[in-house]
Design an enzyme around this catalytic site. Sequence first.
Site, PDB file in Angstrom:
ATOM      1  N   LYS A  50       0.836  -1.206   0.000  1.00 10.54           N
ATOM      2  CA  LYS A  50       0.000   0.000   0.000  1.00 10.54           C
ATOM      3  C   LYS A  50       0.870   1.254   0.000  1.00 10.54           C
ATOM      4  O   LYS A  50       0.625   2.201  -0.755  1.00 10.54           O
ATOM      5  CB  LYS A  50      -0.938  -0.017   1.224  1.00 10.54           C
ATOM      6  CG  LYS A  50      -2.064  -1.019   1.063  1.00 10.54           C
ATOM      7  CD  LYS A  50      -2.825  -1.281   2.352  1.00 10.54           C
ATOM      8  CE  LYS A  50      -3.869  -2.381   2.106  1.00 10.54           C
ATOM      9  NZ  LYS A  50      -4.571  -2.817   3.324  1.00 10.54           N
TER      10      LYS A  50
ATOM     11  N   GLN B 197      -4.708  -1.278   9.513  1.00  8.20           N
ATOM     12  CA  GLN B 197      -4.668  -2.637   8.967  1.00  8.20           C
ATOM     13  C   GLN B 197      -5.282  -3.621   9.969  1.00  8.20           C
ATOM     14  O   GLN B 197      -4.874  -3.669  11.124  1.00  8.20           O
ATOM     15  CB  GLN B 197      -3.210  -3.017   8.659  1.00  8.20           C
ATOM     16  CG  GLN B 197      -3.036  -4.341   7.960  1.00  8.20           C
ATOM     17  CD  GLN B 197      -3.572  -4.346   6.523  1.00  8.20           C
ATOM     18  OE1 GLN B 197      -3.411  -3.386   5.792  1.00  8.20           O
ATOM     19  NE2 GLN B 197      -4.214  -5.433   6.147  1.00  8.20           N
TER      20      GLN B 197
ATOM     21  N   ASP C 175     -11.177   3.178   4.332  1.00 12.40           N
ATOM     22  CA  ASP C 175     -11.598   1.774   4.278  1.00 12.40           C
ATOM     23  C   ASP C 175     -13.123   1.653   4.220  1.00 12.40           C
ATOM     24  O   ASP C 175     -13.652   0.576   3.951  1.00 12.40           O
ATOM     25  CB  ASP C 175     -11.085   1.020   5.515  1.00 12.40           C
ATOM     26  CG  ASP C 175      -9.965   0.038   5.165  1.00 12.40           C
ATOM     27  OD1 ASP C 175      -9.826  -0.290   3.972  1.00 12.40           O
ATOM     28  OD2 ASP C 175      -9.252  -0.387   6.082  1.00 12.40           O
TER      29      ASP C 175
END
Length: 298
Positions: A65, A109, A132
Amino acid sequence: MTKSMESVEERPKATVIDGRAFAQTLRAEIAVNAASFADRQGRQPGLAVVLVGDDPASHVYVSAKVRQASEAGIASFPHRLDSSTSESELLALIAALNADERVDGILVQLPLPNHIDENMVIEAIDPAKDVDGFHPYNVGRLHAGKPSLVPCTPLGCLLLLQERLGDLSGLKAVIVGRSNIVGKPMAQLLLNAHCTVTVVHSRSRDLPKECRQADILVVAAGRPGMIGADYIKPGATVIDVGINRLEDDAGRARLVGDVDFAAVSPIAGALTPVPGGVGPMTIACLLRNTVSAANSRS
Ligand code: NDP
């Protein structure tokens, strides 16, 4: 020989949907948008990526990422924290990132270590920076059919489907899996795209029969190779979200999806591979959400 007498081996194979290539095209578009933002605002869009602990797969994802963000002209702010980090320390970091004007997107994460409440952390993120799309505010807006930051994996699946099929209106979609991360937002996105949507899960009856109704089959169960030929309507478009790590007898690791690719390929019209299907689209959509969050905040 009539068509119905052809053996499965003689039937044409499904088109392989190349997620890597499509993600590359998407990242090039994102880079243009990021550069245009930087020209107007005098700074790059910014993405903070927070990783707690030493899960090897999470480290790989976070590195990918950060690297791809930088290649797209997005400033990244990685925070790799020790597994002993307390919930209050993590919440303090989130509060600092919420207040940091250089940061447009915050990604934590998952999974987090057991001593940290994931929901508490997700809800602490400013919804405007929730790239997200897991914050209840964004979940609610997606369900209400309003513009929102949308979870990256289902968004990637939707873009692949629209690229392949164009207008999805009226198509019958079946989703295997009802997680908050993939199955449920996928259902909502397809409903918003005017599909007729069925969600099946571990308690559903006669899964093959349900799946055989599908023009679009999205599989996110985390069960290697569970979807065989008897789950597929001829010509269906099949999106395999599953990522399962298997080891062969020699201890070599390989990634497989939830779909038995060899068995399904002669029946389906199009099919995503694993790896190289949905995975690359997930990161591309994270970058897309970051630029979109930056534009909305400016
Ligand atoms: P979860 O474990 O949270 O959810 C799995 C879902 O599948 C559940 O709803 C479960 O049903 C259902 N399910 C499990 N087994 C069966 C079965 N035998 N029959 C029918 N339904 C079943 O997983 P996630 O949604 O987080 O992830 C799913 C897969 O996608 C995993 O392999 C994961 O690694 C992968 N993934 C890939 C991403 C990518 O970027 N490509 C991103 C995110 C995930 P129930 O609710 O009844 O338990």
